[in-house]
Design an enzyme around this catalytic site. Structure first.
Site, short mmCIF file in Angstrom:
data_model
loop_
_atom_site.label_atom_id
_atom_site.label_comp_id
_atom_site.label_asym_id
_atom_site.label_seq_id
_atom_site.Cartn_x
_atom_site.Cartn_y
_atom_site.Cartn_z
N ASP A 67 4.81 -5.82 21.23
CA ASP A 67 6.15 -5.31 20.91
C ASP A 67 6.21 -3.78 20.88
O ASP A 67 5.18 -3.10 20.91
CB ASP A 67 6.62 -5.89 19.55
N ASN A 136 6.93 -12.45 5.99
CA ASN A 136 7.94 -13.50 6.16
C ASN A 136 7.55 -14.51 7.25
O ASN A 136 8.37 -15.30 7.67
CB ASN A 136 9.30 -12.86 6.50
N HIS A 138 6.58 -13.80 10.36
CA HIS A 138 6.83 -13.44 11.76
C HIS A 138 5.52 -13.24 12.53
O HIS A 138 4.49 -12.90 11.96
CB HIS A 138 7.79 -12.25 11.89
N GLU A 143 11.23 -12.85 14.24
CA GLU A 143 11.59 -13.02 12.84
C GLU A 143 12.00 -14.48 12.59
O GLU A 143 12.23 -15.24 13.54
CB GLU A 143 12.76 -12.08 12.51
#
Ligand code: F6R
Length: 254
Positions: A67, A136, A138, A143
């Site tokens: 990313d 979380n 990811h 996400e």
């Protein structure tokens, strides 16, 4: 998924670096999938050390990063391209033109995402993909809510990710709110995955990844659909796992 529990961050970093080294020794043309963030910094340090000590040759290898932030130029100090140059590429003999990081500042993100997927395909696919995991759940910047069918695309970062990454910027307002990220399908299409998690802050995400049902709510749990995943965690990140998952794993070290 194979679970390896190590005693601390140093051992996690060493083990992951050793996996990457054996990969390139077995196949000099290895296509690496690489991650940024805090977790793999130790692995890159170990990888550089091992590569220098054993004269590991990366001249035929290539790499694709997961990313990049939207809006940052590749030379911005907080860009993931800069991170990779500093933490790895400047220290091994991988050809610069074969290190791919998505461009976050193009005028046509759709074209850039399609180009990235095509470049991975043309390289023959990713042989070994390194992943971290967000608090979380990811992976990459996929996400919660990311579909198992997602490919490289522009994603909106959640508030928790923006807050977690604010430590690298002068203030939280400077953290980009979007990123270009490989998708879940891109990650599931890699041949082998090694996911690293260190510290108690990751323990709940690690538990949901390994013990929960595969769900887009916890993107890392979708790795259960991948045939070859090794998860390396230290005691902190393993602290919420139940005995049934732990059965069959052998804590290494004391
Ligand atoms: C990094 C990436 C992210 C990180 C994750 C964990 O390229 O794609 O998924 O792996 O946010 O980050 P750290 O390691 O900083 O806790």
């Amino acid at each position: 998924m194979k679970l390896v529990i190590v005693k601390d961050y140093a051992e996690l970093s060493r083990k992951a670096a050793e996996m990457l080294v054996s990969e390139v020794k077995a196949n000099p043309k290895t296509v690496f999938g690489l991650a940024t963030g805090g977790t793999p910094v130790g692995m890159y340090r170990e990888l550089i050390k091992l590569s220098q000590a054993e004269s590991i040759d990366f001249s035929q290898a290539s790499s694709f990063n997961l990313d990049e932030y939207v809006g940052l130029s590749s030379t911005h100090p907080q860009s993931y391209r800069s991170y990779m140059q500093e933490n790895l590429f400047n220290h091994i003999n991988i050809p610069a033109e074969k290190t791919y990081v998505p461009a976050g500042n193009t005028t046509d993100h759709l074209a850039e995402c399609a180009r990235y997927e095509e470049a991975i395909r043309l390289a023959g696919g990713i042989d070994i993909q390194v992943l971290g995991i967000g608090n979380n759940g990811h992976i990459g910047f996929n996400e919660p809510g990311s579909s198992a069918e997602s490919l490289t695309r522009v994603v909106q970062l959640t508030d928790s990710t923006i807050e977690a990454n604010a430590r690298y910027f002068d203030s939280v307002d400077q953290v980009p709110t979007q990123a270009v990220s490989m998708g879940i399908k891109t990650i599931l299409g890699t041949k082998k995955v090694v996911l690293l998690a260190s510290g108690e802050a990751k323990a709940e995400a690690v538990r949901l990844m390994l013990e929960g049902e595969p769900t887009a709510d916890v993107p890392a749990s979708l790795l259960q659909l991948h045939p070859n995943v090794t998860v390396i965690v230290d005691h902190g990140a393993a602290s919420k796992l139940t005995t049934s998952v732990l059965a069959g794993t052998k804590p290494s070290g004391s």
